[in-house]
Scaffold this motif. Structure first.
Motif, mmCIF file in Angstrom:
data_model
loop_
_atom_site.group_PDB
_atom_site.id
_atom_site.type_symbol
_atom_site.label_atom_id
_atom_site.label_comp_id
_atom_site.label_asym_id
_atom_site.label_seq_id
_atom_site.Cartn_x
_atom_site.Cartn_y
_atom_site.Cartn_z
ATOM 1 N N UNK A 22 40.970 -43.252 15.424
ATOM 2 C CA UNK A 22 41.893 -42.232 15.910
ATOM 3 C C UNK A 22 41.976 -41.134 14.864
ATOM 4 N N UNK A 23 41.886 -39.893 15.323
ATOM 5 C CA UNK A 23 42.048 -38.730 14.449
ATOM 6 C C UNK A 23 43.122 -37.836 15.054
ATOM 7 N N UNK A 24 43.932 -37.258 14.198
ATOM 8 C CA UNK A 24 45.006 -36.373 14.642
ATOM 9 C C UNK A 24 44.617 -34.939 14.289
ATOM 10 N N UNK A 25 44.671 -34.056 15.297
ATOM 11 C CA UNK A 25 44.220 -32.677 15.127
ATOM 12 C C UNK A 25 45.316 -31.683 15.508
ATOM 13 N N UNK A 26 45.190 -30.486 14.957
ATOM 14 C CA UNK A 26 46.052 -29.376 15.368
ATOM 15 C C UNK A 26 45.572 -28.878 16.730
ATOM 16 N N UNK A 27 46.386 -28.107 17.438
ATOM 17 C CA UNK A 27 45.926 -27.547 18.715
ATOM 18 C C UNK A 27 44.638 -26.736 18.572
ATOM 19 N N UNK A 28 44.518 -25.916 17.530
ATOM 20 C CA UNK A 28 43.291 -25.135 17.328
ATOM 21 C C UNK A 28 42.079 -26.030 17.106
ATOM 22 N N UNK A 29 42.252 -27.080 16.316
ATOM 23 C CA UNK A 29 41.143 -28.004 16.070
ATOM 24 C C UNK A 29 40.726 -28.707 17.355
ATOM 25 N N UNK A 30 41.709 -29.068 18.183
ATOM 26 C CA UNK A 30 41.429 -29.739 19.445
ATOM 27 C C UNK A 30 40.628 -28.826 20.377
ATOM 28 N N UNK A 31 41.060 -27.573 20.488
ATOM 29 C CA UNK A 31 40.363 -26.611 21.352
ATOM 30 C C UNK A 31 38.940 -26.353 20.845
ATOM 31 N N UNK A 32 38.788 -26.225 19.535
ATOM 32 C CA UNK A 32 37.461 -25.971 18.961
ATOM 33 C C UNK A 32 36.534 -27.154 19.187
ATOM 34 N N UNK A 33 37.050 -28.365 19.026
ATOM 35 C CA UNK A 33 36.238 -29.554 19.268
ATOM 36 C C UNK A 33 35.764 -29.607 20.715
ATOM 37 N N UNK A 34 36.631 -29.272 21.655
ATOM 38 C CA UNK A 34 36.295 -29.341 23.079
ATOM 39 C C UNK A 34 35.417 -28.183 23.543
ATOM 40 N N UNK A 35 35.760 -26.950 23.108
ATOM 41 C CA UNK A 35 35.106 -25.769 23.673
ATOM 42 C C UNK A 35 34.162 -25.040 22.723
ATOM 43 N N UNK A 36 34.152 -25.398 21.457
ATOM 44 C CA UNK A 36 33.324 -24.696 20.495
ATOM 45 C C UNK A 36 34.101 -23.575 19.821
ATOM 46 N N UNK A 37 33.483 -22.949 18.859
ATOM 47 C CA UNK A 37 34.187 -21.968 18.022
ATOM 48 C C UNK A 37 34.580 -20.691 18.762
ATOM 49 N N UNK A 38 33.955 -20.364 19.877
ATOM 50 C CA UNK A 38 34.249 -19.120 20.584
ATOM 51 C C UNK A 38 35.227 -19.265 21.734
#
Length: 113
Positions: A22-38
């Motif tokens: 289990x890893x805990x991420x910030x909202x920005x990290x979660x979005x970047x992991x799912x959708x990529x940097x753009x």
């Protein structure tokens, strides 16, 4: 996590031998992991949590007892991955996870269907 995982196993028939990391991420990290940097400004849906092979990513403000319904959803996806199940698209893997999430909420009275 063991309690929620046992519930998932009982309601899906999946029998993964291990629990995920289990890893805990910030909202920005979660979005970047799912959708990529753009991803910014593209109107993508918010990512609450993610399950990938061997890892469940949860929001930093996740609390056991309060947010177990999220864990039930993601553990269902994890169990699907571990079983070797494949889908034609990512949306096809969600119905079972939502079914188990809803069963969890109904059984415990905790969380959001």
């Amino acid at each position: 996590m063991k309690e929620v995982n046992q519930f998932v196993r009982e309601h899906t028939g999946y029998k993964a031998l291990t629990l995920p990391k289990v890893a805990f991420l910030t909202p920005d990290e979660m979005e970047t992991l799912r959708y990529g940097s753009g991803w910014r400004g593209k109107g993508y849906p918010e990512v609450v949590a993610l399950a990938k092979k061997g890892v469940i990513y949860l929001p930093q403000n996740f609390e056991l007892g309060r947010d177990d319904y999220i864990l039930a959803h993601e553990l269902t996806l994890y169990q699907e991955f571990e079983s070797g199940k494949h889908w034609l698209c990512t949306a096809a893997m969600e119905p079972e996870a939502y079914r188990v999430q809803n069963l969890w909420v109904k059984a415990t009275g905790r969380g959001q269907p």
